[in-house]
Design a protein around this motif. Sequence first.
Motif, PDB file in Angstrom:
ATOM      1  N   GLY A 263       0.824  -1.207   0.000  1.00  0.00           N
ATOM      2  CA  GLY A 263       0.000   0.000   0.000  1.00  0.00           C
ATOM      3  C   GLY A 263       0.859   1.258   0.000  1.00  0.00           C
ATOM      4  N   THR A 264       1.967   1.243   0.726  1.00  0.00           N
ATOM      5  CA  THR A 264       2.874   2.398   0.710  1.00  0.00           C
ATOM      6  C   THR A 264       3.520   2.564  -0.652  1.00  0.00           C
ATOM      7  OG1 THR A 264       3.322   1.988   3.064  1.00  0.00           O
ATOM      8  CG2 THR A 264       4.836   3.437   1.903  1.00  0.00           C
ATOM      9  N   LEU A 265       3.847   1.453  -1.304  1.00  0.00           N
ATOM     10  CA  LEU A 265       4.424   1.533  -2.641  1.00  0.00           C
ATOM     11  C   LEU A 265       3.405   2.059  -3.647  1.00  0.00           C
ATOM     12  CD1 LEU A 265       6.877   0.867  -4.468  1.00  0.00           C
ATOM     13  CD2 LEU A 265       5.910  -1.431  -4.760  1.00  0.00           C
ATOM     14  N   ARG A 266       2.136   1.745  -3.455  1.00  0.00           N
ATOM     15  CA  ARG A 266       1.107   2.175  -4.391  1.00  0.00           C
ATOM     16  C   ARG A 266       0.899   3.696  -4.350  1.00  0.00           C
ATOM     17  NH1 ARG A 266      -2.760  -0.296  -2.262  1.00  0.00           N
ATOM     18  NH2 ARG A 266      -2.264  -2.325  -3.177  1.00  0.00           N
ATOM     19  N   ILE A 267       1.073   4.283  -3.180  1.00  0.00           N
ATOM     20  CA  ILE A 267       0.843   5.729  -3.094  1.00  0.00           C
ATOM     21  C   ILE A 267       2.087   6.539  -3.454  1.00  0.00           C
ATOM     22  CG2 ILE A 267      -0.954   5.444  -1.362  1.00  0.00           C
ATOM     23  CD1 ILE A 267       1.026   6.179   0.783  1.00  0.00           C
ATOM     24  N   GLY A 268       3.179   5.852  -3.832  1.00  0.00           N
ATOM     25  CA  GLY A 268       4.332   6.557  -4.374  1.00  0.00           C
ATOM     26  C   GLY A 268       5.488   6.797  -3.430  1.00  0.00           C
ATOM     27  N   HIS A 269       5.455   6.324  -2.209  1.00  0.00           N
ATOM     28  CA  HIS A 269       6.580   6.484  -1.283  1.00  0.00           C
ATOM     29  C   HIS A 269       7.534   5.292  -1.464  1.00  0.00           C
ATOM     30  CE1 HIS A 269       4.398   9.785   0.504  1.00  0.00           C
ATOM     31  NE2 HIS A 269       3.363   8.989   0.780  1.00  0.00           N
ATOM     32  N   THR A 270       8.379   5.409  -2.486  1.00  0.00           N
ATOM     33  CA  THR A 270       9.176   4.252  -2.904  1.00  0.00           C
ATOM     34  C   THR A 270      10.217   3.867  -1.864  1.00  0.00           C
ATOM     35  OG1 THR A 270       8.888   4.983  -5.185  1.00  0.00           O
ATOM     36  CG2 THR A 270      10.576   3.325  -4.760  1.00  0.00           C
ATOM     37  N   ALA A 271      10.939   4.828  -1.329  1.00  0.00           N
ATOM     38  CA  ALA A 271      12.019   4.510  -0.388  1.00  0.00           C
ATOM     39  C   ALA A 271      11.489   3.813   0.858  1.00  0.00           C
ATOM     40  CB  ALA A 271      12.764   5.792  -0.014  1.00  0.00           C
ATOM     41  N   ALA A 272      10.448   4.372   1.454  1.00  0.00           N
ATOM     42  CA  ALA A 272       9.857   3.745   2.640  1.00  0.00           C
ATOM     43  C   ALA A 272       9.257   2.384   2.299  1.00  0.00           C
ATOM     44  CB  ALA A 272       8.799   4.658   3.235  1.00  0.00           C
ATOM     45  N   ALA A 273       8.675   2.268   1.097  1.00  0.00           N
ATOM     46  CA  ALA A 273       8.062   1.001   0.697  1.00  0.00           C
ATOM     47  C   ALA A 273       9.111  -0.098   0.537  1.00  0.00           C
ATOM     48  CB  ALA A 273       7.274   1.188  -0.594  1.00  0.00           C
ATOM     49  N   VAL A 274      10.279   0.250  -0.058  1.00  0.00           N
ATOM     50  CA  VAL A 274      11.340  -0.756  -0.217  1.00  0.00           C
ATOM     51  C   VAL A 274      11.828  -1.243   1.137  1.00  0.00           C
ATOM     52  CG1 VAL A 274      13.704  -1.097  -1.033  1.00  0.00           C
ATOM     53  CG2 VAL A 274      12.034   0.074  -2.490  1.00  0.00           C
ATOM     54  N   PHE A 275      12.008  -0.316   2.070  1.00  0.00           N
ATOM     55  CA  PHE A 275      12.417  -0.694   3.420  1.00  0.00           C
ATOM     56  C   PHE A 275      11.382  -1.599   4.074  1.00  0.00           C
ATOM     57  CE2 PHE A 275      13.680   1.041   7.840  1.00  0.00           C
ATOM     58  CZ  PHE A 275      14.406  -0.108   8.085  1.00  0.00           C
ATOM     59  N   MET A 276      10.131  -1.297   3.890  1.00  0.00           N
ATOM     60  CA  MET A 276       9.075  -2.100   4.484  1.00  0.00           C
ATOM     61  C   MET A 276       8.962  -3.477   3.824  1.00  0.00           C
ATOM     62  SD  MET A 276       6.151   0.843   5.040  1.00  0.00           S
ATOM     63  CE  MET A 276       5.099  -0.238   5.977  1.00  0.00           C
ATOM     64  N   ILE A 277       9.246  -3.543   2.523  1.00  0.00           N
ATOM     65  CA  ILE A 277       9.233  -4.847   1.850  1.00  0.00           C
ATOM     66  C   ILE A 277      10.341  -5.742   2.393  1.00  0.00           C
ATOM     67  CG2 ILE A 277       9.671  -5.970  -0.370  1.00  0.00           C
ATOM     68  CD1 ILE A 277       8.119  -3.705  -1.701  1.00  0.00           C
ATOM     69  N   ILE A 278      11.518  -5.164   2.660  1.00  0.00           N
ATOM     70  CA  ILE A 278      12.617  -5.949   3.257  1.00  0.00           C
ATOM     71  C   ILE A 278      12.194  -6.499   4.617  1.00  0.00           C
ATOM     72  CG2 ILE A 278      14.965  -5.821   4.160  1.00  0.00           C
ATOM     73  CD1 ILE A 278      15.569  -3.765   1.983  1.00  0.00           C
ATOM     74  N   VAL A 279      11.550  -5.658   5.413  1.00  0.00           N
ATOM     75  CA  VAL A 279      11.063  -6.115   6.726  1.00  0.00           C
ATOM     76  C   VAL A 279       9.993  -7.197   6.552  1.00  0.00           C
ATOM     77  CG1 VAL A 279       9.935  -5.393   8.853  1.00  0.00           C
ATOM     78  CG2 VAL A 279      11.660  -3.925   7.794  1.00  0.00           C
ATOM     79  N   ALA A 280       9.136  -7.044   5.552  1.00  0.00           N
ATOM     80  CA  ALA A 280       8.111  -8.059   5.296  1.00  0.00           C
ATOM     81  C   ALA A 280       8.739  -9.403   4.934  1.00  0.00           C
ATOM     82  CB  ALA A 280       7.172  -7.583   4.187  1.00  0.00           C
ATOM     83  N   LEU A 281       9.815  -9.374   4.152  1.00  0.00           N
ATOM     84  CA  LEU A 281      10.530 -10.616   3.829  1.00  0.00           C
ATOM     85  C   LEU A 281      11.090 -11.269   5.084  1.00  0.00           C
ATOM     86  CD1 LEU A 281      12.424  -9.545   0.581  1.00  0.00           C
ATOM     87  CD2 LEU A 281      10.529 -11.174   0.749  1.00  0.00           C
ATOM     88  N   LEU A 282      11.675 -10.472   5.970  1.00  0.00           N
ATOM     89  CA  LEU A 282      12.205 -11.024   7.223  1.00  0.00           C
ATOM     90  C   LEU A 282      11.096 -11.600   8.094  1.00  0.00           C
ATOM     91  CD1 LEU A 282      14.889  -8.321   8.153  1.00  0.00           C
ATOM     92  CD2 LEU A 282      15.285 -10.636   7.293  1.00  0.00           C
ATOM     93  N   LEU A 283       9.966 -10.919   8.152  1.00  0.00           N
ATOM     94  CA  LEU A 283       8.845 -11.432   8.927  1.00  0.00           C
ATOM     95  C   LEU A 283       8.318 -12.749   8.364  1.00  0.00           C
ATOM     96  CD1 LEU A 283       6.888  -8.107   9.570  1.00  0.00           C
ATOM     97  CD2 LEU A 283       8.228  -9.405  11.229  1.00  0.00           C
ATOM     98  N   THR A 284       8.275 -12.844   7.034  1.00  0.00           N
ATOM     99  CA  THR A 284       7.830 -14.085   6.394  1.00  0.00           C
ATOM    100  C   THR A 284       8.795 -15.225   6.683  1.00  0.00           C
ATOM    101  OG1 THR A 284       6.803 -12.779   4.632  1.00  0.00           O
ATOM    102  CG2 THR A 284       7.156 -15.128   4.213  1.00  0.00           C
ATOM    103  N   ALA A 285      10.100 -14.940   6.583  1.00  0.00           N
ATOM    104  CA  ALA A 285      11.094 -15.974   6.869  1.00  0.00           C
ATOM    105  C   ALA A 285      11.016 -16.424   8.324  1.00  0.00           C
ATOM    106  CB  ALA A 285      12.487 -15.450   6.542  1.00  0.00           C
TER     107      ALA A 285
END
Length: 343
Positions: A263-285
């Motif tokens: 959702g953050t990536l969809r609204i255009g905040h790319t830098a914060a979205a990339v950081f959050m995606i990395i955290v999402a990967l860690l949470l999934t692992a």
Amino acid sequence: MAAPYNELDNPFQDPAVMEHRPTTQYATLDVYNPFDNLGVPPPYHEPSVQPAAPLPAATLQPTVTPGAKKQSPTEPKNYGSYGTQESTAAATADLLRRQEELNRKAEELDRRERELQNAALSGSALRQNNWPPLPSFCPVRPCFYQDISVDIPQEFQKTVSIMYYLWLVSAGTLLLNFLACLALFCVNGSEGSTFGMSILWAIIFTPCSFVCWYRPLYKAFRSDSSFNFFVFFFIYFVQDIVYVLEAVGIPGWGFSGWIVALGTLRIGHTAAAVFMIIVALLLTATATMGIIMLKRIHSIYRRTGASFQKAQEEFAAGVFSNPAVRTAATNVAAGAAQNAFKP
């Protein structure tokens, strides 16, 4: 049937013997008569020696095959090992490796036995708390004693170490989750609740997860405690559910999972979205590894012979061995007895 007689086989027919037989021209000492011819010995004739026939040239030269290697008289002969040398070397290396492994295990067992004996002799003076590893100048002292190589049996040390590292990864992921929610709050001021919840998860879940499920697991493998196994299974199952919710990332819950990150990536905040995606990967692992380890520990638990009845017995023994509980039970029993005898 006897073989036919051959004159060549008669040693007396040898020409060298025949020429020395007594004759009229040549007399030997056997037929010499000193009274004949007035004591004059017969004349001596030098025997005629016939030269020996030369051997054929074929018998003097050894047969040499063309292209064959000439054997040196001092060169050791190779009788052919048919691979026994290689197999012997491999077997020797395998025996040496096994011997080294046994020696290492024996030294480890001796070290653990000495440490346990010293701990039993000196009480708690030797087993001082060493976790968390805080510097000496810190006013807060360590709260627990932890040494996996000493307390945990060798066949379970790897499992307990993996769970300890999994707890460290989950604690670090919660810290990164807090930073990711902070970045989200900086780019979107309406996400204050998400940022506040991330602080709460990091502060509460980090120590509580260590005390509530890692320490019971440590005690379960240390003393083969059925009660601690049940405590671990119950709390860690709930922890796995929380891991899955963290990875999903429900908005407003304080987790920068997939829903919030995309959702953050969809609204255009790319830098914060990339950081959050990395955290999402860690949470999934973390969630995936938690499910795998839960199944693995449950299979180990079933092989140890633990049961719910044994857990109940351990709980009852632990409760009644507590001095405070015994004192409270005695007081309650005394009060009930007094009330019963009152008119």
